[in-house]
Design an enzyme around this catalytic site. Structure first.
Site, short mmCIF file in Angstrom:
data_model
loop_
_atom_site.label_atom_id
_atom_site.label_comp_id
_atom_site.label_asym_id
_atom_site.label_seq_id
_atom_site.Cartn_x
_atom_site.Cartn_y
_atom_site.Cartn_z
N HIS A 55 0.84 -1.21 0.00
CA HIS A 55 0.00 0.00 0.00
C HIS A 55 0.88 1.26 0.00
O HIS A 55 0.69 2.17 -0.82
CB HIS A 55 -0.92 -0.04 1.23
CG HIS A 55 -1.82 1.14 1.39
ND1 HIS A 55 -3.17 1.09 1.14
CD2 HIS A 55 -1.57 2.41 1.81
CE1 HIS A 55 -3.70 2.28 1.37
NE2 HIS A 55 -2.76 3.10 1.79
N GLU A 56 1.85 1.33 0.90
CA GLU A 56 2.69 2.53 0.99
C GLU A 56 3.57 2.68 -0.25
O GLU A 56 3.78 3.81 -0.73
CB GLU A 56 3.53 2.51 2.27
CG GLU A 56 2.72 2.52 3.57
CD GLU A 56 1.71 3.66 3.68
OE1 GLU A 56 1.91 4.72 3.06
OE2 GLU A 56 0.70 3.48 4.38
N HIS A 93 1.58 4.26 -2.98
CA HIS A 93 1.55 5.73 -2.86
C HIS A 93 2.82 6.31 -3.48
O HIS A 93 2.76 7.27 -4.26
CB HIS A 93 1.48 6.16 -1.39
CG HIS A 93 0.14 6.06 -0.77
ND1 HIS A 93 -1.03 6.49 -1.39
CD2 HIS A 93 -0.25 5.61 0.46
CE1 HIS A 93 -2.05 6.28 -0.57
NE2 HIS A 93 -1.61 5.75 0.55
N TYR A 144 -9.40 1.59 2.21
CA TYR A 144 -9.37 1.45 3.66
C TYR A 144 -10.49 0.51 4.12
O TYR A 144 -11.43 0.22 3.39
CB TYR A 144 -9.58 2.82 4.33
CG TYR A 144 -8.31 3.65 4.46
CD1 TYR A 144 -7.06 3.14 4.17
CD2 TYR A 144 -8.39 4.96 4.92
CE1 TYR A 144 -5.91 3.91 4.31
CE2 TYR A 144 -7.24 5.74 5.07
CZ TYR A 144 -6.01 5.21 4.76
OH TYR A 144 -4.89 5.97 4.92
N HIS A 168 -6.03 6.95 -2.73
CA HIS A 168 -6.87 5.92 -2.12
C HIS A 168 -8.11 5.61 -2.97
O HIS A 168 -8.73 6.52 -3.52
CB HIS A 168 -7.31 6.36 -0.73
CG HIS A 168 -6.20 6.33 0.27
ND1 HIS A 168 -5.78 7.44 0.94
CD2 HIS A 168 -5.41 5.32 0.68
CE1 HIS A 168 -4.77 7.11 1.73
NE2 HIS A 168 -4.52 5.83 1.58
ZN LIG Z 1 -2.71 5.06 2.09
#
Ligand SMILES: [Zn+2]
Ligand SMILES: *[C@@H]1O[C@H](CO)[C@@H](O)[C@H](O)[C@H]1NC(C)=O
Length: 249
Positions: free
Chosen positions: A141-142, A145, A198, A151
């Site tokens: 996930h990071e 980014h 999320y 998101h």
């Molecule tokens: Zn995130």
């Protein structure tokens, strides 16, 4: 004093399920959308599903990286296994930095899990706190980014797929759910399974009880990024599409 504190902790724990450390590490109240430290060439609020502007992508899809001293060998192998998901399914290549001037420094001694979106120039950190971020899904996930993604639940088409229950959101955290104002479509529709989505209790007043992100489709159960073992196929497709002019396939 210690006993009083202990009793208070027990009382609170009994009243509501404890927030997992993996969640508090990712849902940082002081960061944009919970885990974004900054955005290449943009101010928060001008975000998109995927970053717009070739200059904010990693040239050739190559992302040089270094590990901070605090990242231990177990953590390094976990992070490399997350990078392998990119290597197996996308044209992105994480390479150990030699002398490149733009690169990511992965640290585990900072607070929380966070990244910048896109390449900001020079050294940019990706924070993977030893306390709460060492999950393959969180790392993927990071890193997503860092290569230019926002998101899934903030896409501007998200209202057709999820309802944000603001009455269950912690006071002052409402802006964590602001929709992207304009964004770059990179070939895939909304996907509940995206590793950039999320979970259902993000920024909830009561973890495990008060839902904040509720799928329109009642059969869908949202999974936290840290509980995922790989990116969704739509994530991989979007990465390859975003980097179509950068990568040599
Ligand atoms: Zn995130
Ligand atoms: C954390 O690690 C980085 C990279 O090794 C280092 O530069 C920084 O000083 C460390 N911070 C703390 C608080 O130890």
């Amino acid at each position: 004093m210690l006993l009083v504190t202990l009793l208070a902790v027990v009382a609170v724990a009994g009243a509501t399920p404890a927030v997992p450390r993996a969640a508090t590490a990712m849902y940082n109240p002081d960061l944009f959308q919970g885990d974004i430290k900054g955005i290449a060439g943009q101010e928060p609020g001008k975000e998109r599903a995927a970053i717009l502007g070739e200059q904010y992508l990693w040239p050739g899809g190559v992302v040089p990286y270094v590990f901070g001293n605090s990242v231990n060998s177990y953590e390094r192998s976990l992070i490399i296994s997350a990078m392998d998901d990119f290597h197996a399914r996308t044209c992105i290549r994480f390479v150990e930095r030699t002398s490149q001037s733009n690169y990511i420094e992965i640290v585990s001694n900072d607070s929380g899990c966070w990244s910048y979106v896109g390449t900001i120039g020079g050294k940019q950190r990706v924070s993977l706190d030893s306390n709460g971020c060492m999950y393959k899904g969180t790392v993927i996930h990071e890193l997503m980014h860092a290569i230019g993604f926002y998101h899934e639940h903030c896409r501007n088409d998200r209202d057709s797929y999820v309802t944000i229950h603001y009455e269950n959101v912690q006071a002052g955290m409402e802006s964590q759910f602001n929709k992207d104002t304009y964004w770059q479509y990179v070939g895939e529709g909304y996907n509940y399974e995206s590793i950039m989505h999320y979970g259902t209790y993000a920024f909830s007043v009561q973890w495990g009880v008060a839902k904040t992100i509720v799928p329109t489709d009642p059969n869908v159960i949202l999974t936290e990024a840290y509980d995922k073992l790989q990116m969704a196929q739509s994530d991989a497709n979007q990465i390859n599409n975003l980097y179509r002019n950068q990568c040599s396939f």
